[in-house]
Design a protein around this motif. Structure first.
Motif, short mmCIF file in Angstrom:
data_model
loop_
_atom_site.label_atom_id
_atom_site.label_comp_id
_atom_site.label_asym_id
_atom_site.label_seq_id
_atom_site.Cartn_x
_atom_site.Cartn_y
_atom_site.Cartn_z
N TYR A 1 0.82 -1.21 0.00
CA TYR A 1 0.00 0.00 0.00
C TYR A 1 0.86 1.26 0.00
O TYR A 1 0.49 2.28 -0.58
CB TYR A 1 -0.93 -0.01 1.22
N GLU B 1 0.34 3.86 -2.80
CA GLU B 1 -0.16 5.20 -2.45
C GLU B 1 0.63 6.29 -3.14
O GLU B 1 0.06 7.30 -3.60
CB GLU B 1 -0.11 5.37 -0.92
N ARG C 1 -0.63 6.34 -6.60
CA ARG C 1 -1.99 6.88 -6.63
C ARG C 1 -1.98 8.40 -6.59
O ARG C 1 -2.69 9.08 -7.36
CB ARG C 1 -2.80 6.32 -5.45
N ALA D 1 -7.73 2.50 0.42
CA ALA D 1 -7.05 3.77 0.66
C ALA D 1 -7.52 4.74 -0.43
O ALA D 1 -8.03 4.33 -1.47
CB ALA D 1 -5.53 3.61 0.61
N GLY D 2 -7.34 6.04 -0.17
CA GLY D 2 -7.75 7.03 -1.14
C GLY D 2 -9.25 7.25 -1.11
O GLY D 2 -9.93 6.97 -0.11
N ILE E 1 -3.29 9.87 4.82
CA ILE E 1 -2.48 8.76 5.32
C ILE E 1 -2.40 8.83 6.85
O ILE E 1 -2.09 9.89 7.42
CB ILE E 1 -1.06 8.80 4.71
#
Length: 814
Positions: free
Chosen positions: A485, A489, A492, A537-538, A558
């Motif tokens: 991740y 991330e 992303r 996430a996001g 985060i």
């Protein structure tokens, strides 16, 4: 004698060209489809049959009580192999089989994802995969050794001998050298367990910690067992309770967890969870396809029989003359069966050509690589089809015509009313029944799949791309997830900054990919509550367009909301929460956490399955602290979800590729589209629907040709009657109706039986879906009107020509 049979049969076939042509076309179409399907069914039934001692090889099935319900999976714990080996002396060999995807370095320094099978040394003692190079006694003994297939050897080492050479595979954080100790023959096409590289199962410590590998409730891959005798299965099943008591100790609960042995012959047709990436086929699909082939062939055989009965009057005089000249009953039967055999043989040759022509379309339709191989089994199938069709199509006409009495035939007093009318009408009615049954089944399947296609799954599908992110193998799940991740991330955020991207998110699982983790924990009343988990996430909800019915979304920052959960409505209903926001999962096992929002129920899996309780979290620690059961059916590498802000998806793909090459240069990039992923879940049934549609079209074509020929024969036998009716003032329409009403009754009977029977037959197919949709009665009404209109059109075209003929020409001989 046999030579004369063939000479006379060939002469008769060429004399009646229309009759022969219709029979040839019908049988050729039926055999073309039948040969293709029966060869395919034979190939599917042959899976794993090449293993010696197949009757002694089994796969372990896990039975576990969850939420008061017994659930079965073919996945089993890693610890099981060693425990079974020590406990059951009946076992000759046992091996775990676990799949993993890792990054591999090729000789040209490029990289690719490589699929591995982690197995015990007994794997090659259980299954018969011939070793071409290397010593069988030392395979899979050393932890850092691998066994590869011929194909992999050529890909990595070209024409060089791979033995003793090394392959670099990324295990954990580093690339590790693995020495090739053996080369296996490529697995045959009918093997349920595809593989390229075999690696000792001791390498599982790169993927999980010691506690997870030693747990009876964490399942990985599956286990294969070879017994000393096939009769020893029952003794192991009888000893299972004592084994579970000994293995689980204080955690033992009667009937809560146990294992059974499933024959390897059933592996290819198993549809349960935890199949571990094996090649499977639905057994029901094979029987449906075989049924379709049989029905199409039956329609062609009925054509043959009804047309032979229709020509009974003209052939009756031939029989009378030949009997007067001394021909025996057996000789006449042999003659008529020879004609049927020759027609079927010619149709078989044409059918084989059609099967070869249809093969690419069939393979594309069912995503197979079937080759028509003419071996002993295939030859037996073909010969069997020829003999069966000869018997079905030619037996009744042969026995009926051969049994006629010559005195009555030659005096003109022959009455074959039943043969000409009753049986013929019954066969034509049955022919219409089969045709309408296939058409109705097609209508039901098309309607159901349209409903599935247009159903609101609870999330957006259009303009969303799925990018597979690099995995980070580690013996710790938490470490693997965190590191995967962390790098995802960064990527992303890079994409989120591009103007072409509307929003982005990271997710372990996406729709239908079987990557949602199945977890369970004991509730306060002692029952085990099971639910699905996804780590995100996001802007997850925003990217997928999911609706929040209560509370708030997870904070995409985060580190924020690391102890917060989102749940779906089904999860809230399981605990009877009126207002779930602010609640905590009951029990003391979980670390402090809080439910901050409720997502409207969405389908995380295909519409074959009902909606289950789902929990969405950012941090795995908060979930792992409370669970006691874990089942992972897929790898842990995350997926990046990208919602496009531009209409051109090729443009957004270009953006992703550009940024990927900057951050992950040399690593393979895999991009899929969400809407295509959704549709892939139903490909098997979409293909089956297309096959039924094709079969119904062929059935209609064959039946219409038969109807056309039967109407022509019926009119030809009543030309004088038509002439007399015209002289007495009958109109062309009345004469057409005289013939039309006869076949209208036949069509109506076929429809009345076929429509309710199709509903009954298709109930089982429709019931597999969580969402069910049946066609309206209006649809069935239009189908009926269409069938009636089609019949009347064929009859009208034929009878109108006869009614317009001059009666002088038909009556001048009287």
């Amino acid at each position: 004698m046999l030579k004369n049979y063939f000479k006379i049969a060939i002469r008769n076939l060429f004399k009646h060209k229309l009759h022969t042509g219709i029979n040839l076309i019908g049988l050729s179409l039926g055999l073309g489809v039948g040969i293709l399907i029966f060869f395919f069914v034979q190939f599917e039934l042959s899976f794993d049959s090449f293993h010696e001692d197949q009757d002694r090889i089994f796969r372990v099935k896990t039975h576990e009580r969850i939420d008061g319900e017994m659930r079965e999976t073919y996945a089993s714990p890693v610890i099981l192999a060693a425990a079974f080996r020590d406990e059951f002396p009946q076992i000759e060999a046992i091996s775990g089989v676990t799949g993993a995807d890792v990054q591999a370095i090729l000789p040209d320094q490029s990289s690719q994802n490589q699929r591995l099978r982690l197995v015990d040394a007994d794997f090659l003692k259980i299954l018969n995969f011939p070793l071409l190079k290397g010593d069988i006694s030392n395979q899979l003994q050393d932890k850092f050794s691998v066994v590869i297939t011929e194909e992999v050897g050529e890909k990595y080492f070209g024409n060089e001998n791979p033995i003793g050479k090394s392959i670099q595979l990324k295990m954990g954080e580093d690339f590790v050298d693995y020495q090739v100790t053996g080369v296996l023959q490529n697995p045959p096409a009918n093997s349920s367990i595809p593989f390229e590289i075999l690696m000792p199962i001791a390498n599982m410590d790169f993927f999980a910690d010691e506690e997870s590998l030693a747990s009876w409730y964490n399942v990985w891959g599956f286990n294969l067992v070879k017994l000393q005798s096939s009769e020893q299965v029952e003794s192991i099943h009888q000893s299972m309770e004592a084994f579970m008591k000994k293995s689980l100790g204080e955690e033992y609960e009667e009937g809560g967890l146990y294992f059974s042995l499933s024959p390897i012959s059933e592996m290819h047709f198993s549809q349960g969870a935890g199949n571990g990436g094996i090649e499977t086929t639905q057994a029901s699909l094979l029987w449906i396809l075989a049924g379709i082939a049989f029905l199409v062939l039956l329609i062609a055989c009925i054509n043959f029989t009804t047309m032979a009965i229709g020509r009974a009057t003209s052939r009756a005089k031939e029989v009378g003359v030949r009997k007067t000249m001394g021909a025996s009953f057996a000789q006449l039967i042999g003659q008529f069966l020879t004609e049927a055999f020759l027609t079927t043989l010619m149709a078989s040759i044409i059918g084989l050509v059609l099967a070869e022509l249809l093969l690419p379309t069939f393979n594309d339709l069912f995503q197979k690589e079937l080759d028509i191989v003419y071996g002993p089994v295939q030859f037996s199938i073909l010969l069997g089809l020829i003999l069966i069709i000869t018997g079905l199509a030619g037996a009744y006409p042969a026995f009926f015509l051969s049994g006629l009495r010559p005195i009555k035939v030659l005096k003109g007093n022959l009455s074959i009313h039943f043969g000409k009318q009753g049986l013929r009408k019954g066969l034509v009615t049955f022919q219409f029944f089969i045709s309408f049954l296939l058409i109705a089944a097609t209508l039901i399947m098309v309607n159901q799949m349209n409903a599935i296609r247009n159903y609101d799954l609870g999330f957006a599908q259009d303009q969303i791309l799925i990018v597979d992110m690099p995995d980070y193998p580690s013996k710790s799940f938490l470490t693997s997830l965190k590191e995967s991740y962390r790098t995802a991330e960064t990527f992303r955020q890079t994409l989120a900054a591009r103007a072409e991207v509307a929003s982005t998110a990271i997710s372990v699982a996406t729709y239908g990919d079987d990557a949602y983790w199945q977890v369970g924990y004991p509730k306060e009343d002692g029952t085990l509550f099971s639910f699905k988990v996804n780590f995100v996430a996001g802007d997850y909800l925003k990217t997928l367009g999911m609706e929040l019915v209560e509370g708030r979304d997870l904070n995409p920052t985060i580190g924020a909301d690391s102890s917060s959960f989102l749940i779906n409505e089904a999860f809230a209903q399981a605990f009877d929460w009126d207002d779930p926001t602010g609640e905590m999962i009951p029990g003391t096992r979980f670390d402090p956490h809080q439910i901050v929002g409720v997502v409207k129920d969405f389908h995380h899996a295909s519409l074959y399955q009902p909606i289950e309780p789902v929990l969405i979290a950012k941090s795995p620690e908060a979930v792992f602290s409370g669970i006691s059961n874990l089942m992972i059916n897929s790898t842990t590498n995350p997926k990046l979800l990208v919602q496009s802000a531009v209409g051109d998806l090729n443009q957004i793909k270009g953006v992703i590729e550009e940024e990927w090459n900057k951050m992950y240069a040399g690593l393979p990039l895999n991009i899929t589209f969400m809407d295509e992923t959704v549709q892939e879940q139903y490909q098997a049934d979409e293909r089956l629907g297309k096959m039924v549609f094709i079969a119904s079209c062929i059935a209609i074509l064959i039946a219409s040709m038969g109807l056309l020929a039967m109407v022509a024969l019926s009119i030809a036998g009543r030309t004088k009657e038509i002439g007399i009716r015209k002289v007495l003032g009958a109109s062309g329409w009345s004469i057409s109706w005289m013939f039309g009403k006869e076949y209208l009754v036949i069509t109506a009977l076929g429809l009345l039986v076929a429509l309710p029977f199709s509903l009954y037959l298709m109930q089982g197919w429709v019931s597999q879906f969580a969402i069910k949709a049946w066609p309206s009665w209006l649809s069935f009404g239009l189908l009926s009107l269409g069938g009636i209109a089609f019949t009347l059109l064929i009859v009208y075209v034929q009878s109108l020509k006869a009614s317009l003929s001059n009666p002088v020409n038909t009556l001048k001989d009287e």
